[in-house]
Design a protein around this motif. Structure first.
Motif, PDB file in Angstrom:
ATOM      1  N   ASN A 110      27.947 -41.567  12.404  1.00  0.00           N
ATOM      2  CA  ASN A 110      26.541 -41.893  12.625  1.00  0.00           C
ATOM      3  C   ASN A 110      25.679 -40.633  12.670  1.00  0.00           C
ATOM      4  OD1 ASN A 110      28.028 -41.896  15.370  1.00  0.00           O
ATOM      5  ND2 ASN A 110      25.905 -41.429  15.904  1.00  0.00           N
ATOM      6  N   TYR A 111      24.404 -40.857  12.432  1.00  0.00           N
ATOM      7  CA  TYR A 111      23.373 -39.819  12.549  1.00  0.00           C
ATOM      8  C   TYR A 111      22.351 -40.337  13.539  1.00  0.00           C
ATOM      9  CZ  TYR A 111      19.087 -37.313  11.668  1.00  0.00           C
ATOM     10  OH  TYR A 111      17.934 -36.599  11.840  1.00  0.00           O
ATOM     11  N   ASN A 112      21.803 -39.466  14.386  1.00  0.00           N
ATOM     12  CA  ASN A 112      20.768 -39.877  15.338  1.00  0.00           C
ATOM     13  C   ASN A 112      19.636 -38.868  15.373  1.00  0.00           C
ATOM     14  OD1 ASN A 112      21.315 -42.387  16.709  1.00  0.00           O
ATOM     15  ND2 ASN A 112      23.136 -41.398  17.527  1.00  0.00           N
ATOM     16  N   TYR A 113      18.447 -39.392  15.516  1.00  0.00           N
ATOM     17  CA  TYR A 113      17.266 -38.589  15.806  1.00  0.00           C
ATOM     18  C   TYR A 113      16.948 -38.848  17.270  1.00  0.00           C
ATOM     19  CZ  TYR A 113      12.417 -37.193  16.180  1.00  0.00           C
ATOM     20  OH  TYR A 113      11.249 -36.601  16.594  1.00  0.00           O
ATOM     21  N   TYR A 114      16.838 -37.787  18.057  1.00  0.00           N
ATOM     22  CA  TYR A 114      16.620 -37.914  19.498  1.00  0.00           C
ATOM     23  C   TYR A 114      15.248 -37.405  19.884  1.00  0.00           C
ATOM     24  CZ  TYR A 114      21.680 -38.348  19.753  1.00  0.00           C
ATOM     25  OH  TYR A 114      22.973 -38.753  19.585  1.00  0.00           O
ATOM     26  N   GLU A 115      14.678 -38.050  20.897  1.00  0.00           N
ATOM     27  CA  GLU A 115      13.432 -37.586  21.491  1.00  0.00           C
ATOM     28  C   GLU A 115      13.538 -37.790  22.993  1.00  0.00           C
ATOM     29  OE1 GLU A 115       8.878 -38.882  21.063  1.00  0.00           O
ATOM     30  OE2 GLU A 115       9.876 -38.225  19.219  1.00  0.00           O
ATOM     31  N   GLY A 116      13.091 -36.804  23.751  1.00  0.00           N
ATOM     32  CA  GLY A 116      13.189 -36.932  25.201  1.00  0.00           C
ATOM     33  C   GLY A 116      12.540 -35.780  25.911  1.00  0.00           C
ATOM     34  N   GLY A 117      12.913 -35.613  27.167  1.00  0.00           N
ATOM     35  CA  GLY A 117      12.365 -34.548  27.984  1.00  0.00           C
ATOM     36  C   GLY A 117      12.950 -34.593  29.365  1.00  0.00           C
ATOM     37  N   SER A 118      12.410 -33.738  30.226  1.00  0.00           N
ATOM     38  CA  SER A 118      12.910 -33.697  31.596  1.00  0.00           C
ATOM     39  C   SER A 118      11.772 -33.386  32.548  1.00  0.00           C
ATOM     40  CB  SER A 118      14.003 -32.639  31.718  1.00  0.00           C
ATOM     41  OG  SER A 118      13.482 -31.356  31.464  1.00  0.00           O
ATOM     42  N   LYS A 119      12.005 -33.722  33.803  1.00  0.00           N
ATOM     43  CA  LYS A 119      11.054 -33.414  34.869  1.00  0.00           C
ATOM     44  C   LYS A 119      11.790 -32.648  35.957  1.00  0.00           C
ATOM     45  CE  LYS A 119       7.920 -37.281  34.211  1.00  0.00           C
ATOM     46  NZ  LYS A 119       6.773 -36.542  33.744  1.00  0.00           N
ATOM     47  N   THR A 120      11.089 -31.744  36.599  1.00  0.00           N
ATOM     48  CA  THR A 120      11.676 -30.993  37.702  1.00  0.00           C
ATOM     49  C   THR A 120      11.604 -31.834  38.976  1.00  0.00           C
ATOM     50  OG1 THR A 120       9.575 -29.952  38.227  1.00  0.00           O
ATOM     51  CG2 THR A 120      11.001 -28.783  36.688  1.00  0.00           C
ATOM     52  N   VAL A 121      12.221 -31.341  40.041  1.00  0.00           N
ATOM     53  CA  VAL A 121      12.244 -32.060  41.312  1.00  0.00           C
ATOM     54  C   VAL A 121      10.834 -32.336  41.819  1.00  0.00           C
ATOM     55  CG1 VAL A 121      12.980 -31.937  43.714  1.00  0.00           C
ATOM     56  CG2 VAL A 121      14.487 -31.119  41.916  1.00  0.00           C
ATOM     57  N   ASP A 122       9.892 -31.399  41.614  1.00  0.00           N
ATOM     58  CA  ASP A 122       8.523 -31.594  42.088  1.00  0.00           C
ATOM     59  C   ASP A 122       7.668 -32.437  41.133  1.00  0.00           C
ATOM     60  OD1 ASP A 122       8.191 -29.800  40.052  1.00  0.00           O
ATOM     61  OD2 ASP A 122       7.305 -28.226  41.285  1.00  0.00           O
ATOM     62  N   GLY A 123       8.303 -33.006  40.053  1.00  0.00           N
ATOM     63  CA  GLY A 123       7.588 -33.905  39.156  1.00  0.00           C
ATOM     64  C   GLY A 123       6.922 -33.228  37.979  1.00  0.00           C
ATOM     65  N   ASN A 124       7.014 -31.904  37.848  1.00  0.00           N
ATOM     66  CA  ASN A 124       6.412 -31.213  36.715  1.00  0.00           C
ATOM     67  C   ASN A 124       7.209 -31.487  35.451  1.00  0.00           C
ATOM     68  OD1 ASN A 124       4.373 -30.052  38.262  1.00  0.00           O
ATOM     69  ND2 ASN A 124       5.673 -28.322  38.828  1.00  0.00           N
ATOM     70  N   ASP A 125       6.490 -31.601  34.358  1.00  0.00           N
ATOM     71  CA  ASP A 125       7.111 -31.878  33.072  1.00  0.00           C
ATOM     72  C   ASP A 125       7.702 -30.588  32.499  1.00  0.00           C
ATOM     73  OD1 ASP A 125       7.866 -33.021  30.722  1.00  0.00           O
ATOM     74  OD2 ASP A 125       5.843 -33.463  30.011  1.00  0.00           O
ATOM     75  N   ASN A 126       8.983 -30.609  32.133  1.00  0.00           N
ATOM     76  CA  ASN A 126       9.629 -29.452  31.512  1.00  0.00           C
ATOM     77  C   ASN A 126       9.443 -29.433  30.004  1.00  0.00           C
ATOM     78  OD1 ASN A 126      10.595 -28.023  33.634  1.00  0.00           O
ATOM     79  ND2 ASN A 126      12.680 -28.778  33.510  1.00  0.00           N
ATOM     80  N   GLY A 127       8.721 -30.385  29.482  1.00  0.00           N
ATOM     81  CA  GLY A 127       8.464 -30.404  28.051  1.00  0.00           C
ATOM     82  C   GLY A 127       9.247 -31.479  27.331  1.00  0.00           C
ATOM     83  N   LYS A 128       8.692 -31.897  26.233  1.00  0.00           N
ATOM     84  CA  LYS A 128       9.334 -32.878  25.363  1.00  0.00           C
ATOM     85  C   LYS A 128      10.096 -32.140  24.269  1.00  0.00           C
ATOM     86  CE  LYS A 128       7.374 -36.428  27.328  1.00  0.00           C
ATOM     87  NZ  LYS A 128       8.132 -37.295  28.163  1.00  0.00           N
ATOM     88  N   PHE A 129      11.059 -32.831  23.673  1.00  0.00           N
ATOM     89  CA  PHE A 129      11.813 -32.217  22.594  1.00  0.00           C
ATOM     90  C   PHE A 129      12.186 -33.281  21.569  1.00  0.00           C
ATOM     91  CE2 PHE A 129      15.043 -33.848  25.371  1.00  0.00           C
ATOM     92  CZ  PHE A 129      15.974 -34.370  24.492  1.00  0.00           C
ATOM     93  N   HIS A 130      12.540 -32.818  20.399  1.00  0.00           N
ATOM     94  CA  HIS A 130      13.086 -33.649  19.318  1.00  0.00           C
ATOM     95  C   HIS A 130      14.322 -32.911  18.828  1.00  0.00           C
ATOM     96  CE1 HIS A 130       9.000 -35.165  19.306  1.00  0.00           C
ATOM     97  NE2 HIS A 130       8.563 -33.992  18.934  1.00  0.00           N
ATOM     98  N   ASN A 131      15.382 -33.650  18.549  1.00  0.00           N
ATOM     99  CA  ASN A 131      16.531 -32.999  17.930  1.00  0.00           C
ATOM    100  C   ASN A 131      17.303 -33.994  17.088  1.00  0.00           C
ATOM    101  OD1 ASN A 131      18.480 -34.331  19.541  1.00  0.00           O
ATOM    102  ND2 ASN A 131      18.342 -32.781  21.112  1.00  0.00           N
ATOM    103  N   ASN A 132      18.232 -33.479  16.332  1.00  0.00           N
ATOM    104  CA  ASN A 132      19.056 -34.272  15.438  1.00  0.00           C
ATOM    105  C   ASN A 132      20.511 -34.117  15.841  1.00  0.00           C
ATOM    106  OD1 ASN A 132      16.999 -35.042  13.404  1.00  0.00           O
ATOM    107  ND2 ASN A 132      16.817 -32.828  13.243  1.00  0.00           N
ATOM    108  N   GLY A 133      21.278 -35.140  15.561  1.00  0.00           N
ATOM    109  CA  GLY A 133      22.695 -35.048  15.856  1.00  0.00           C
ATOM    110  C   GLY A 133      23.486 -36.012  15.010  1.00  0.00           C
ATOM    111  N   TYR A 134      24.766 -35.781  14.989  1.00  0.00           N
ATOM    112  CA  TYR A 134      25.661 -36.694  14.297  1.00  0.00           C
ATOM    113  C   TYR A 134      26.896 -36.887  15.159  1.00  0.00           C
ATOM    114  CZ  TYR A 134      28.205 -32.495  12.941  1.00  0.00           C
ATOM    115  OH  TYR A 134      28.908 -31.327  12.966  1.00  0.00           O
ATOM    116  N   GLY A 135      27.643 -37.916  14.846  1.00  0.00           N
ATOM    117  CA  GLY A 135      28.827 -38.178  15.643  1.00  0.00           C
ATOM    118  C   GLY A 135      29.860 -38.961  14.872  1.00  0.00           C
TER     119      GLY A 135
END
Length: 182
Positions: A110-135
């Motif tokens: 399979n091939y996947n296109y990913y989109e996501g992000g993370s938040k810190t403990v205080d709720g600040n956004d660490n940024g969004k990202f896009h990446n590709n992967g296969y499996g």
């Protein structure tokens, strides 16, 4: 005794619907945890980590034993506090044994296109990202009856996180598929 007779009846009719023009609907889940020990100098190079993912899918058998379709995924990873991403992409799956077999072996790519992000403990956004992967996924499908299979697999996933960082992961997966006749 009645329950034993019913189970025997349904398991004696076991054969799979892995033939042309049938549908495949289901999904799988993976879980991975890692513990990192301190180095001899007392530092710890990485934090302990937990990864959980679920991947529903729908596919169609274009030929006997060969299906293709679309897979979605959701992954939670605690590497950066609260790191989550969603994926979508095509897959191809091949079953190696005859359709009459109650236990069958499969290989999936399979091939996947990913989109996501993370938040810190205080709720600040660490940024969004896009990446590709296969499996790739290899395992066994155990047919409980003519349409329902439980799957056990070994999964390999390779994600390109940015221009310099690639992550490779091996996980054990458990899945559930329903094979629908046309």
């Amino acid at each position: 005794m009645k329950i034993f007779t019913i189970i025997l009846f349904f398991t004696s009719l076991s054969y799979s619907q892995i033939t042309k023009n049938n549908w495949l609907v289901g999904g799988s889940g993976n879980f991975k945890t890692t513990k990192t020990e301190k180095l001899s100098d007392g530092t710890k190079p990485y934090d302990d980590r937990t990864i959980f993912s679920i991947s529903p899918n729908i596919g169609y058998f274009f030929y006997d034993k060969l299906a293709g379709g679309i897979s979605l995924s959701y992954t939670y990873d605690n590497i950066f506090e609260d790191y989550q991403y969603f994926g979508v992409g095509p897959f191809v799956r091949y079953y190696f044994l005859n359709s009459e077999k109650r236990i069958n072996i499969f290989l999936q790519g399979n091939y996947n296109y990913y989109e996501g992000g993370s938040k810190t403990v205080d709720g600040n956004d660490n940024g969004k990202f896009h990446n590709n992967g296969y499996g790739f996924k290899a395992g066994s499908a155990i047919f409980l009856n003519s349409s329902v299979a439980v799957e056990l697999s070994l999964d390999y996933i390779s994600n390109k996180l940015n221009s310099t960082l690639r992550e490779e992961t091996f996980m054990i997966g458990v899945g559930f598929q329903i094979h629908l006749e046309k």
